[in-house]
Design an enzyme around this catalytic site. Structure first.
Site, PDB file in Angstrom:
ATOM      1  N   GLY A   1      40.229  30.918  42.150  1.00 16.01           N
ATOM      2  CA  GLY A   1      40.376  30.865  43.606  1.00 16.01           C
ATOM      3  C   GLY A   1      39.326  31.693  44.331  1.00 16.01           C
ATOM      4  O   GLY A   1      38.995  31.409  45.489  1.00 16.01           O
TER       5      GLY A   1
ATOM      6  N   ALA B   1      43.392  33.413  42.115  1.00 14.25           N
ATOM      7  CA  ALA B   1      44.756  33.585  42.604  1.00 14.25           C
ATOM      8  C   ALA B   1      45.447  34.601  41.702  1.00 14.25           C
ATOM      9  O   ALA B   1      45.047  34.789  40.553  1.00 14.25           O
ATOM     10  CB  ALA B   1      45.482  32.253  42.556  1.00 14.25           C
TER      11      ALA B   1
ATOM     12  N   GLU C   1      40.329  28.555  35.119  1.00 14.22           N
ATOM     13  CA  GLU C   1      41.753  28.189  35.110  1.00 14.22           C
ATOM     14  C   GLU C   1      42.184  27.525  33.806  1.00 14.22           C
ATOM     15  O   GLU C   1      43.316  27.686  33.360  1.00 14.22           O
ATOM     16  CB  GLU C   1      42.068  27.256  36.292  1.00 14.22           C
TER      17      GLU C   1
HETATM   18  C1  HXC Z   1      46.260  39.039  38.733  1.00  9.24           C
HETATM   19  C2  HXC Z   1      44.420  40.163  37.948  1.00  9.24           C
HETATM   20  C3  HXC Z   1      43.623  38.995  38.075  1.00  9.24           C
HETATM   21  C4  HXC Z   1      44.257  37.812  38.591  1.00  9.24           C
HETATM   22  C5  HXC Z   1      42.377  40.579  37.304  1.00  9.24           C
HETATM   23  N1  HXC Z   1      43.617  41.110  37.473  1.00  9.24           N
HETATM   24  N2  HXC Z   1      42.368  39.304  37.657  1.00  9.24           N
HETATM   25  N3  HXC Z   1      45.724  40.170  38.273  1.00  9.24           N
HETATM   26  N4  HXC Z   1      45.569  37.893  38.901  1.00  9.24           N
HETATM   27  N5  HXC Z   1      43.599  36.692  38.805  1.00  9.24           N
HETATM   28  C6  HXC Z   1      44.044  42.475  37.166  1.00  9.24           C
HETATM   29  C7  HXC Z   1      44.190  42.711  35.670  1.00  9.24           C
HETATM   30  O1  HXC Z   1      45.405  42.220  35.194  1.00  9.24           O
HETATM   31  C8  HXC Z   1      44.077  44.222  35.607  1.00  9.24           C
HETATM   32  O2  HXC Z   1      45.312  44.765  35.992  1.00  9.24           O
HETATM   33  C9  HXC Z   1      43.069  44.539  36.720  1.00  9.24           C
HETATM   34  O3  HXC Z   1      43.074  43.414  37.589  1.00  9.24           O
HETATM   35  C10 HXC Z   1      41.680  44.750  36.183  1.00  9.24           C
HETATM   36  O4  HXC Z   1      41.310  43.607  35.435  1.00  9.24           O
HETATM   37  P1  HXC Z   1      40.726  43.689  33.944  1.00  9.24           P
HETATM   38  O5  HXC Z   1      40.974  42.355  33.330  1.00  9.24           O
HETATM   39  O6  HXC Z   1      41.243  44.880  33.234  1.00  9.24           O
HETATM   40  O7  HXC Z   1      39.177  43.897  34.254  1.00  9.24           O
HETATM   41  P2  HXC Z   1      37.913  43.419  33.408  1.00  9.24           P
HETATM   42  O8  HXC Z   1      38.145  43.634  31.944  1.00  9.24           O
HETATM   43  O9  HXC Z   1      36.729  44.073  34.057  1.00  9.24           O
HETATM   44  O10 HXC Z   1      37.838  41.817  33.626  1.00  9.24           O
HETATM   45  C11 HXC Z   1      37.611  41.307  34.910  1.00  9.24           C
HETATM   46  C12 HXC Z   1      37.901  39.788  34.929  1.00  9.24           C
HETATM   47  C13 HXC Z   1      39.323  39.518  34.341  1.00  9.24           C
HETATM   48  C14 HXC Z   1      36.841  39.056  34.084  1.00  9.24           C
HETATM   49  C15 HXC Z   1      37.788  39.324  36.373  1.00  9.24           C
HETATM   50  O11 HXC Z   1      40.255  40.342  35.005  1.00  9.24           O
HETATM   51  C16 HXC Z   1      39.786  38.110  34.453  1.00  9.24           C
HETATM   52  O12 HXC Z   1      39.416  37.237  33.676  1.00  9.24           O
HETATM   53  N6  HXC Z   1      40.679  37.819  35.432  1.00  9.24           N
HETATM   54  C17 HXC Z   1      41.346  36.541  35.561  1.00  9.24           C
HETATM   55  C18 HXC Z   1      40.436  35.472  36.083  1.00  9.24           C
HETATM   56  C19 HXC Z   1      41.133  34.134  36.210  1.00  9.24           C
HETATM   57  O13 HXC Z   1      41.637  33.568  35.231  1.00  9.24           O
HETATM   58  N7  HXC Z   1      41.191  33.605  37.428  1.00  9.24           N
HETATM   59  C20 HXC Z   1      41.835  32.308  37.712  1.00  9.24           C
HETATM   60  C21 HXC Z   1      43.221  32.551  38.265  1.00  9.24           C
HETATM   61  S1  HXC Z   1      44.039  31.041  38.624  1.00  9.24           S
HETATM   62  P3  HXC Z   1      46.021  45.937  35.118  1.00  9.24           P
HETATM   63  O14 HXC Z   1      47.350  46.107  35.777  1.00  9.24           O
HETATM   64  O15 HXC Z   1      46.071  45.480  33.700  1.00  9.24           O
HETATM   65  O16 HXC Z   1      45.093  47.104  35.317  1.00  9.24           O
HETATM   66  C22 HXC Z   1      43.390  30.553  40.106  1.00  9.24           C
HETATM   67  C23 HXC Z   1      43.892  29.232  40.651  1.00  9.24           C
HETATM   68  C24 HXC Z   1      43.581  29.098  42.113  1.00  9.24           C
HETATM   69  O17 HXC Z   1      42.595  31.201  40.680  1.00  9.24           O
HETATM   70  C25 HXC Z   1      44.382  28.001  42.742  1.00  9.24           C
HETATM   71  C26 HXC Z   1      44.642  28.229  44.239  1.00  9.24           C
HETATM   72  C27 HXC Z   1      46.013  28.691  44.576  1.00  9.24           C
END
Ligand code: HXC
Length: 257
Positions: free
Chosen positions: A108, A65, A131
């Site tokens: 998500g 998400a 998460e």
């Molecule tokens: C918003 C996100 C994002 C996310 C990545 N981005 N994941 N933005 N929400 N979930 C954005 C980053 O901020 C960045 O933007 C760009 O995408 C590229 O990501 P990087 O981190 O620079 O890339 P990389 O180093 O290759 O790492 C990739 C990654 C990492 C491992 C996927 O981005 C990551 O850990 N993302 C978050 C994963 C996460 O925690 N997901 C759970 C979310 S909560 P900028 O602007 O800086 O370029 C959830 C709850 C669901 O899902 C419940 C249902 C509603």
């Protein structure tokens, strides 16, 4: 509906929905959630479509998400926006949905793939529920679907320890149906979905309904669902055609009736 965050394509009888927010690793903001379900529901209604695929990019299926969109939200805002409830629309889709996953399927993104009926993973696919690292837990079914699919211990590890599964592990533990090379992974998923789309449409729908009942009800209720669906199919032209074609040693010609 004009889409800004998904691309749609039809190949043969397969409808493809491609998550398309490359700037955010296909993170699901509210727009993306609305669009992906809209596109799937439109394909679900389309008689020319037999099966669907949801895919992302080679690098990211979806990174969860959109964290930036919900970082400052209050519980009331989250609830009134139906943040999680909106994801339940996947449960209303009657045709088979295959997730073609390459790269990151996190949070998500992992939950979305798990909500699909089957998963074709590229060798680079990585499944995780991180998460906990941002102070929350999965909210779109991760704890429940994973626990049913891979058992309690490994689910705990994924949800508490942020263990990520490789594509090979996803195959080994029964999350993925196939692992294919990164190059051409979507073509492989389309071939897989084409096979599904070539099946008798009503039987496919009834089969999906019966298998899903196994995860939602008791064995007794699930067996009732299976029997009801089995008997019901004898009211279809396709059952008559399928059995006749077998006896006449020819290929059946499905009508979806
Ligand atoms: C918003 C996100 C994002 C996310 C990545 N981005 N994941 N933005 N929400 N979930 C954005 C980053 O901020 C960045 O933007 C760009 O995408 C590229 O990501 P990087 O981190 O620079 O890339 P990389 O180093 O290759 O790492 C990739 C990654 C990492 C491992 C996927 O981005 C990551 O850990 N993302 C978050 C994963 C996460 O925690 N997901 C759970 C979310 S909560 P900028 O602007 O800086 O370029 C959830 C709850 C669901 O899902 C419940 C249902 C509603």
């Amino acid at each position: 509906m004009e889409y800004t965050s998904v691309l749609t394509e039809v190949r043969g009888r397969v409808g493809i929905v491609k998550l398309n927010r490359p700037q955010a690793m296909n993170a699901f903001n509210m727009t993306l959630v609305a669009e992906v379900f809209d596109a799937l529901e439109a394909f679900d209604k389309d008689e020319n479509i037999g099966a669907m695929i949801v895919t992302g990019s080679e690098k990211a299926f979806a990174a969860g998400a959109d964290i930036k969109e919900m970082a400052e939200a209050s519980p009331f805002e989250m609830i009134s926006q139906g943040r999680v409830e909106k994801w339940d629309r996947i449960r209303g889709i009657k045709k088979i949905v295959v997730a073609a996953v390459s790269g990151w399927a996190l949070g998500g993104g992992c939950e979305f793939a798990l909500s699909c009926d089957m998963i074709v993973a590229s060798e680079s696919a990585k499944f995780g529920q991180p998460e906990i690292t941002i102070g929350v837990i999965p909210g779109a079914g991760g704890t429940q679907r994973l626990a049913r699919l891979i058992g309690k211990n490994l689910t705990m590890e994924m949800v508490i320890n942020n263990r990520t599964l490789t594509a090979a592990e996803a195959l080994q533990f029964g999350i993925a149906n196939r692992v294919v090379p990164v190059e051409g992974y979507l073509d492989a998923a389309v071939a897989f979905a084409e096979e599904i789309a070539s099946r008798a449409p009503l039987a496919t729908r009834m089969a999906k309904d019966a298998v899903n009942a196994a995860f939602e009800t008791t064995l007794t209720e699930g067996l009732k669902t299976e029997k009801r669906n089995f008997y019901m199919l004898f009211s279809t032209e396709d059952q008559k055609e399928g059995m006749k074609a077998f006896i006449e040693k020819r290929k059946p010609n499905w009508k979806g009736k």
